[in-house]
Structures are given as structure tokens and as C-alpha cells.
Enzyme design. Structure first.
Site, PDB file in Angstrom:
ATOM      1  N   LYS A 109      22.657  77.798  92.381  1.00 25.55           N
ATOM      2  CA  LYS A 109      21.333  77.767  92.995  1.00 25.55           C
ATOM      3  C   LYS A 109      20.934  76.361  93.434  1.00 25.55           C
ATOM      4  CE  LYS A 109      19.646  82.076  91.209  1.00 25.55           C
ATOM      5  NZ  LYS A 109      20.858  82.483  90.456  1.00 25.55           N
TER       6      LYS A 109
HETATM    7  C1  LIG Z   1      21.578  83.656  90.697  1.00 27.48           C
HETATM    8  C2  LIG Z   1      22.974  83.725  90.173  1.00 27.48           C
HETATM    9  C3  LIG Z   1      23.889  84.720  90.582  1.00 27.48           C
HETATM   10  C4  LIG Z   1      23.503  85.841  91.527  1.00 27.48           C
HETATM   11  O1  LIG Z   1      23.236  85.405  92.836  1.00 27.48           O
HETATM   12  P1  LIG Z   1      22.347  86.319  93.810  1.00 27.48           P
HETATM   13  O2  LIG Z   1      22.124  85.497  95.002  1.00 27.48           O
HETATM   14  O3  LIG Z   1      21.082  86.635  93.058  1.00 27.48           O
HETATM   15  O4  LIG Z   1      23.149  87.558  94.073  1.00 27.48           O
HETATM   16  C5  LIG Z   1      25.174  84.674  90.076  1.00 27.48           C
HETATM   17  N1  LIG Z   1      25.548  83.736  89.188  1.00 27.48           N
HETATM   18  C6  LIG Z   1      24.711  82.779  88.760  1.00 27.48           C
HETATM   19  C7  LIG Z   1      25.186  81.782  87.760  1.00 27.48           C
HETATM   20  C8  LIG Z   1      23.393  82.718  89.242  1.00 27.48           C
HETATM   21  O5  LIG Z   1      22.572  81.763  88.807  1.00 27.48           O
END
Ligand SMILES: *Cc1c(COP(=O)(O)O)cnc(C)c1O
Length: 459
Positions: A109
């Protein structure tokens, strides 16, 4: 480039407005009015740095920020990463891992939120505005949002989390941030209480306007946009000068990450299959296999960032799947809101030619961490392991990229147990232990929380 709503009832708006708006006023999600074709420039993009690739991709979507300014925003956003090529590829024989966890909070993120923080700061300055961000987190996502805006001018962030119910590590990642514009609120209640307070506060439109409240939710268009970049960057490293298409496996929760890959594919990037890998929260894998989109109960798993009930970015995919027919989309979403389920008629065909989906159970996730460590001495975090297991399930072959969405040290309990030794470490997380903490304990009471906001908000 202008941005329109999936629901079709919002005036088209410029990029900067789309960033500040988040959710479209008609309740839909913002999408670009058309998708650029990267095909003609793929040759030139091959061999470019991550930042150069980002500038080339983002320029197609952003025409209200001068190119030099945009280049500088990109430079600054990724200067906080600890890998020179930002998203390095690690080759493990039959597949490659795309490490998306080299940012300040060690999760993918950061790639979007580091850029979003700088975009917010740039746009607010330009307009002489301020922004007070209010968020609620069950643990994992709060720190990346905080890291994105800490120390930024004209922005403050307030993050509520259920006191004592996040992991100690997750709490440390939030409460050790020293910047004065960061406010961590340890709420004496549950995550649901935090979300309810958040919802109530945002529905108080006078309060929201007076204190310039906003959110950094997962549906902000700039987040999806930032994520397109690494699909382009990775695909062009593995496509053998255009002779091969690349498969990607994507651990999926809210559909933001894989949707960026879907757009990259539509823009002419050499991508073949996109594996949508869910944990036991399988609303999306069920949809792609049956056409039925049905709300479930949240299951708590070892990959908590994918523990979702509904996928907030799904509506964007639906828009393209329904050929941009907003009327059909509104009917689908209304059906879903009323009955907790809606379906697309498949006529026996797959929902999408490129997206293949499966859900992975807990035992398989843990076993995958064990196996990959035994074969390659490489540690997967539990989210990444879900993606690796799904790619294996489909028997995909090289070139295959599994997105690594978090550093294993963020989930040491699961990882250490899977490999039978305390190996999941990261020096940055170890260093948090000695830092002073800053957070405010507060009752799960909207009056108290609004009073806190009034006192601390930037005016
Ligand atoms: C947010 C997240 C995901 C999922 O991503 P999306 O965009 O919500 O599908 C997968 N792995 C981690 C570690 C995350 O923080």
C-alpha cells in the site's frame, strides 16, 4: 483526461478534483473517460527506471499537473523506499516474486499512499485548502496511510483503532510516528465501533465541511493509478522483448491491486493471465467462477489484509465488464444492496478471458510458506503465499510473477511457525521497540471524538 463515475450521474472532472473527491457524488467510483494505449511506446519504456516508467504512465492520466512537477512528486514519493529499483523482482526458478514491500511500512500500500500523500499536499497548496483525514483501521492499513501524509503541510490525519485489538507490531507502526500532524486514537471499543463513528461523522455534512474532513480510502483513483506502474515495469522486464506475455498472481482483498493489472492489460501491456487469489473470504473467487456476487461473513485468517466482506473496487471492474453501461451497473448494485447478492449471466463462458480465480485455505497458505522456504530459502508473507499457492493451483508457467504484498516480518507469528524458526525479521520493525509512543485513549463516543477533532484539526 477527465474522470467519470461508474454510475453515470456525475459531471466529468479533472484529475486533481478526482483525487480530492475520492468517491463520486452519485455514489459510484471514478474512472478515466478513456484508456490510453501504451502499445506504441512499450519499446521505449523497456529498460527505463521505475520512476521513469511511472512518469510515462501517469502522464497519460494527469494533464493538470505540469510534467516537471509530476516528475518531482514521483521522485520524492519513492525516495523513501529501500530498494534502488523500488519494486525488485526476485527469481525463484519457475516463478518470480515482485517485491512490493520496500516502502516505509513494508507493505504494497505504500506504493500508492506515498504518492497520494504528495499529490494531496501539492493540490491543497495550489488551492489554498486544508484537509483533515479521518480513518478507522483494524490494524494493518493505518500505518501506510499515516506514512503517506506524516509531516505534510496543510494535512492532519486522525486514525482510530480498537485499543488492545491490533497486533502490538501494528500498533507500534502507528504510534511511534513523531510528526505533529499525526493523531492516533486508541478507541475503547471494537473495530465496528470505530467504523460506526467514522460513518456517522462523515454523514454529518456540516461538521464534515467545517473541518474539511476527508478519507484516504481504497477507492481513490490515484491509488489504482499508482499501482498500474509496477505491472508495466515488471512485464517489460520479463516479456523477452515482446515475445512472451507475462502471468501475474495477485493476492486479493478489495480488488484494487488486481484491477490495476487489469487496466495495464487493457492498455496493451503484455499480460496474459491475472490470477485472482483470495483467502477464505472468497466473494471474488466465487464471482469469477460462477457469476454470482454474494456478500459473506468475514473470516479471520492469517492474511488479515484480505479479510473482507465486499470488495470496494469491484464496481470499477463491473463497469468494464458491462461495457460501460451505467444503467445495468446501477441495477446490479441495487440488487446487491437489497438482497446481498447479484449475478451476471455467463452463457457458459468465463466472466473474463484473462482473470482466473481461486480461494486458498489456511493450511495450504502455511504449507506454501514452508515449501518455498525449503526449496528456495525465501520467506513469503502469508498474503504473498496465497498468491503463490493460487498460481500453483492453475499450473501456470514462466514468465510468472507473484506479487509480494507484504514483508514477512509484518506477520512473524505465522511465518516463523511455518518455517520452524524465528526468521521473520526486519531491522526497521526491530528499531520501533525503543521509540516513544504517542496515542490518545478515548471512549467509543462520537461526542468525544468530534471534540478531539475540533481541538486538533487544521483550520
Ligand atoms: C491491501 C492488501 C492486499 C489486498 O489488496 P487489494 O487491493 O485490497 O486487493 C493484499 N496484501 C496485503 C499485504 C495488503 O495490505
Amino acid at each position: 483526461m477527465r474522470y467519470i463515475s461508474t454510475r453515470g450521474n456525475t459531471e466529468p472532472m479533472a484529475f486533481q478534483d478526482a483525487v480530492l473527491t475520492g468517491l463520486a457524488p452519485d455514489g459510484g467510483l471514478l474512472i478515466p473517460e478513456r484508456l490510453p494505449d501504451l502499445g506504441p511506446e512499450l519499446k521505449q519504456l523497456r529498460g527505463k527506471s521505475f520512476q521513469e516508467t511511472a512518469l510515462a504512465v501517469l502522464s497519460h492520466f494527469i494533464d493538470d499537473i505540469p510534467r516537471d512537477d509530476l516528475a518531482e512528486l514521483i521522485e520524492r514519493s519513492y525516495a523513501s523506499f529501500d530498494a534502488p529499483d523500488i519494486t525488485p523482482l526476485e527469481h525463484l526458478g519457475e516463478f518470480s516474486v515482485l517485491e512490493l514491500f520496500h516502502g516505509p511500512t513494508l507493505a504494497f500500500k505504500d506504493i500508492a499512499l506515498q504518492l497520494l500523500g504528495n499529490l494531496f499536499e501539492y493540490i491543497l497548496k495550489d488551492r489554498g485548502q486544508v484537509l483533515n483525514i479521518l480513518g478507522a483501521t483494524s490494524g494493518d492499513t493505518g500505518s501506510a496511510a499515516i506514512a503517506g501524509v506524516r509531516g505534510k503541510d496543510n494535512i492532519a490525519i486522525f486514525v482510530m483503532y480498537p485499543k488492545g485489538r491490533t497486533s502490538p507490531l501494528q500498533e507500534m507502526q502507528m504510534v511511534t510516528v513523531p510528526d505533529e500532524n499525526v493523531h492516533c486514537l486508541a478507541v475503547e471499543g471494537s473495530f465496528d465501533d470505530c467504523q460506526a463513528i467514522m460513518k456517522q461523522t462523515f454523514s454529518d455534512l456540516d461538521f464534515k465541511a467545517e473541518y474539511h474532513l476527508g478519507a484516504v480510502n481504497s477507492v481513490n483513483w490515484a491509488r489504482v493509478l499508482a499501482q498500474i506502474v509496477y505491472y508495466v515495469y515488471a512485464a517489460l522486464q520479463l516479456d523477452q522483448n515482446g515475445r512472451k506475455k507475462v502471468n501475474f498472481s495477485v493476492p486479493t482483498g478489495n480488488f484494487g491491486d488486481i484491477f490495476a493489472g487489469y487496466l495495464a492489460l487493457k492498455m496493451g501491456v503484455p499480460i496474459d493471465k491475472l490470477v485472482l487469489a483470495t483467502n477464505q473470504n472468497d466473494i471474488l473467487s466465487v464471482f469469477f467462477n460462477t457469476g454470482v456476487y454474494q456478500r459473506g461473513n468475514v473470516h479471520y485468517t492469517v492474511s488479515p489484509s484480505m479479510d473482507i466482506q465486499v470488495a470496494s473496487n469491484f464496481e470499477r471492474f463491473l463497469y468494464y465488464r458491462l461495457d460501460g453501461n451505467s444503467e445495468k451497473l446501477r441495477a446490479f448494485m441495487q440488487e446487491f444492496a437489497e438482497h446481498g447478492a447479484a449475478r451476471i449471466d455467463q452463457d457458459g463462458k468465463p466472466i473474463d478471458d484473462n482473470i482466473i480465480a481461486t480461494s486458498i485455505d489456511e493450511a495450504t497458505t502455511v504449507q506454501t510458506i514452508t515449501d518455498v522456504y525449503e526449496q528456495h530459502q525465501y520467506l513469503l508473507d502469508p498474503h504473498t503465499a496465497v498468491g503463490v499457492a493460487a498460481a500453483k493451483h492453475f499450473g501456470l508457467t514462466t514468465p510468472l510473477v507473484c506479487l509480494a504484498t507484504a514483508h514477512p516480518a509484518k506477520f512473524p507469528e505465522t511465518v516463523d511457525k511455518a518455517v520452524g524458526a524465528p526468521l521473520a525479521h526486519h531491522h526497521r520493525l526491530d528499531a520501533l521497540r525503543d521509540l516513544p509512543k504517542r496515542s490518545t485513549e478515548i471512549a467509543a463516543d462520537i461526542g468525544e471524538i468530534q471534540a478531539f477533532l475540533r481541538a486538533q484539526a487544521i483550520q
